[in-house]
Design an enzyme around this catalytic site. Structure first.
Site, PDB file in Angstrom:
ATOM      1  N   ASP A  14      -3.374   5.775  -6.126  1.00 24.52           N
ATOM      2  CA  ASP A  14      -2.333   6.660  -6.129  1.00 24.52           C
ATOM      3  C   ASP A  14      -2.747   8.102  -5.866  1.00 24.52           C
ATOM      4  O   ASP A  14      -3.816   8.588  -6.105  1.00 24.52           O
ATOM      5  CB  ASP A  14      -1.444   6.647  -7.525  1.00 24.52           C
ATOM      6  CG  ASP A  14      -0.145   7.169  -7.190  1.00 24.52           C
ATOM      7  OD1 ASP A  14       0.889   6.374  -7.228  1.00 24.52           O
ATOM      8  OD2 ASP A  14      -0.105   8.316  -6.923  1.00 24.52           O
ATOM      9  N   ASN A  16       9.106   0.378 -10.471  1.00 24.66           N
ATOM     10  CA  ASN A  16      10.128   1.290 -10.684  1.00 24.66           C
ATOM     11  C   ASN A  16      11.043   0.832  -9.702  1.00 24.66           C
ATOM     12  O   ASN A  16      10.734   0.576  -8.544  1.00 24.66           O
ATOM     13  CB  ASN A  16       9.908   2.589 -10.385  1.00 24.66           C
ATOM     14  CG  ASN A  16       8.896   3.196 -11.539  1.00 24.66           C
ATOM     15  OD1 ASN A  16       8.974   3.076 -12.378  1.00 24.66           O
ATOM     16  ND2 ASN A  16       8.023   4.191 -11.139  1.00 24.66           N
ATOM     17  N   GLY A  39      12.986   6.509 -11.012  1.00 22.40           N
ATOM     18  CA  GLY A  39      11.955   7.347 -10.381  1.00 22.40           C
ATOM     19  C   GLY A  39      11.389   6.899  -9.371  1.00 22.40           C
ATOM     20  O   GLY A  39      10.296   7.225  -8.737  1.00 22.40           O
ATOM     21  N   HIS A  68       9.658   0.856  -0.878  1.00 22.89           N
ATOM     22  CA  HIS A  68       8.781  -0.300  -0.411  1.00 22.89           C
ATOM     23  C   HIS A  68       8.079  -0.722  -1.610  1.00 22.89           C
ATOM     24  O   HIS A  68       7.246   0.034  -2.424  1.00 22.89           O
ATOM     25  CB  HIS A  68       7.560   0.069   0.783  1.00 22.89           C
ATOM     26  CG  HIS A  68       6.763  -0.983   1.287  1.00 22.89           C
ATOM     27  ND1 HIS A  68       6.392  -1.250   2.522  1.00 22.89           N
ATOM     28  CD2 HIS A  68       5.993  -2.027   0.522  1.00 22.89           C
ATOM     29  CE1 HIS A  68       5.728  -2.229   2.727  1.00 22.89           C
ATOM     30  NE2 HIS A  68       5.356  -2.697   1.441  1.00 22.89           N
ATOM     31  N   HIS A 113       6.312  -1.758  -4.941  1.00 19.84           N
ATOM     32  CA  HIS A 113       4.814  -1.465  -5.334  1.00 19.84           C
ATOM     33  C   HIS A 113       4.595  -1.456  -6.988  1.00 19.84           C
ATOM     34  O   HIS A 113       5.501  -1.168  -7.607  1.00 19.84           O
ATOM     35  CB  HIS A 113       4.264  -0.271  -4.852  1.00 19.84           C
ATOM     36  CG  HIS A 113       5.074   0.991  -5.224  1.00 19.84           C
ATOM     37  ND1 HIS A 113       6.170   1.176  -4.519  1.00 19.84           N
ATOM     38  CD2 HIS A 113       5.041   1.832  -6.084  1.00 19.84           C
ATOM     39  CE1 HIS A 113       6.836   2.259  -5.154  1.00 19.84           C
ATOM     40  NE2 HIS A 113       6.275   2.727  -6.081  1.00 19.84           N
ATOM     41  N   HIS A 134       2.650  -0.446 -10.200  1.00 15.42           N
ATOM     42  CA  HIS A 134       1.683   0.521 -10.556  1.00 15.42           C
ATOM     43  C   HIS A 134       0.782  -0.166 -11.488  1.00 15.42           C
ATOM     44  O   HIS A 134       0.966  -1.033 -12.415  1.00 15.42           O
ATOM     45  CB  HIS A 134       2.525   1.681 -11.312  1.00 15.42           C
ATOM     46  CG  HIS A 134       3.205   2.446 -10.504  1.00 15.42           C
ATOM     47  ND1 HIS A 134       3.048   3.836  -9.937  1.00 15.42           N
ATOM     48  CD2 HIS A 134       4.399   2.241 -10.066  1.00 15.42           C
ATOM     49  CE1 HIS A 134       3.777   4.242  -9.283  1.00 15.42           C
ATOM     50  NE2 HIS A 134       4.854   3.366  -9.411  1.00 15.42           N
TER      51      HIS A 134
HETATM   52  P1  5GP Z   1       7.213   5.248  -7.217  1.00 13.63           P
HETATM   53  O1  5GP Z   1       7.481   6.646  -8.068  1.00 13.63           O
HETATM   54  O2  5GP Z   1       8.297   5.198  -5.818  1.00 13.63           O
HETATM   55  O3  5GP Z   1       7.272   4.156  -8.173  1.00 13.63           O
HETATM   56  O4  5GP Z   1       5.697   5.564  -6.986  1.00 13.63           O
HETATM   57  C1  5GP Z   1       5.352   6.099  -5.611  1.00 13.63           C
HETATM   58  C2  5GP Z   1       4.080   6.398  -5.961  1.00 13.63           C
HETATM   59  O5  5GP Z   1       3.385   6.404  -4.630  1.00 13.63           O
HETATM   60  C3  5GP Z   1       3.888   7.768  -6.690  1.00 13.63           C
HETATM   61  O6  5GP Z   1       3.025   7.430  -7.715  1.00 13.63           O
HETATM   62  C4  5GP Z   1       3.272   8.740  -5.510  1.00 13.63           C
HETATM   63  O7  5GP Z   1       2.313   9.534  -6.238  1.00 13.63           O
HETATM   64  C5  5GP Z   1       2.289   7.543  -4.431  1.00 13.63           C
HETATM   65  N1  5GP Z   1       2.379   8.334  -3.449  1.00 13.63           N
HETATM   66  C6  5GP Z   1       3.089   8.847  -2.449  1.00 13.63           C
HETATM   67  N2  5GP Z   1       2.800   9.221  -1.571  1.00 13.63           N
HETATM   68  C7  5GP Z   1       1.598   8.490  -1.331  1.00 13.63           C
HETATM   69  C8  5GP Z   1       0.437   8.473  -0.350  1.00 13.63           C
HETATM   70  O8  5GP Z   1       0.569   9.338   0.959  1.00 13.63           O
HETATM   71  N3  5GP Z   1      -0.777   8.016  -0.595  1.00 13.63           N
HETATM   72  C9  5GP Z   1      -0.841   7.179  -1.737  1.00 13.63           C
HETATM   73  N4  5GP Z   1      -2.033   6.965  -1.949  1.00 13.63           N
HETATM   74  N5  5GP Z   1      -0.002   7.245  -2.726  1.00 13.63           N
HETATM   75  C10 5GP Z   1       1.012   7.877  -2.704  1.00 13.63           C
HETATM   76 ZN    ZN Z   2       7.564  -0.421   4.048  1.00 20.76          ZN
END
Ligand code: 5GP
Ligand code: ZN
Length: 113
Positions: A29, A86, A92, A97, A99, A101
């Site tokens: 991340d 999430n 949050g 797309h 994923h 964590h």
């Molecule tokens: P969400 O909040 O959607 O569950 O998690 C998205 C995650 O993607 C966040 O923890 C954020 O820090 C990470 N993220 C956002 N943009 C990028 C990126 O360009 N590269 C990487 N490696 N992680 C990203």
């Molecule tokens: Zn996608």
């Protein structure tokens, strides 16, 4: 291709990759919220958990088992780790797309104390 994680999966946006196969990519991340913070991402675009279909069961199973394998690879499997999906804004979700964590590597026993 507008989706950030589709672009990372296609190699158009760089990431610190820890695993790649036909179905999945996993990378660190960019804003880690734990000493180890890896995202396990299917190559195929699925925007939220709400869009999962029965035929995606094997994919989600593969994501979960891959998170466990990466935890082992990064040396946090025995001490322990968290896996989190999430879904949508109240939880949050910021990248639409799916994923998984993988979070771990804390030095204290309870990371939320
Ligand atoms: P969400 O909040 O959607 O569950 O998690 C998205 C995650 O993607 C966040 O923890 C954020 O820090 C990470 N993220 C956002 N943009 C990028 C990126 O360009 N590269 C990487 N490696 N992680 C990203
Ligand atoms: Zn996608």
């Amino acid at each position: 291709m507008p989706c950030l994680f589709c672009r990372i999966a296609a190699g158009e946006v760089p990431a610190r990759t820890v695993h790649e196969d036909e179905a999945l990519i996993a990378f660190h991340d960019i804003h880690p919220r734990a000493p180890v913070h890896v995202l396990v991402v299917p190559r195929r675009h699925i925007s939220t958990l709400n869009e999962l279909a029965p035929e995606d069961d094997a994919l989600v199973g593969a994501m979960t088992r891959r998170a466990a394998a990466i935890a082992r690879q990064l040396g946090i499997a025995e001490r322990g780790y968290r896996t989190i999906f999430n879904c949508n804004r109240d939880a949050g979700q910021t990248v639409f797309h799916i994923h998984l964590h993988l979070l771990g590597g804390w030095s204290s026993a309870n990371p939320f104390e």
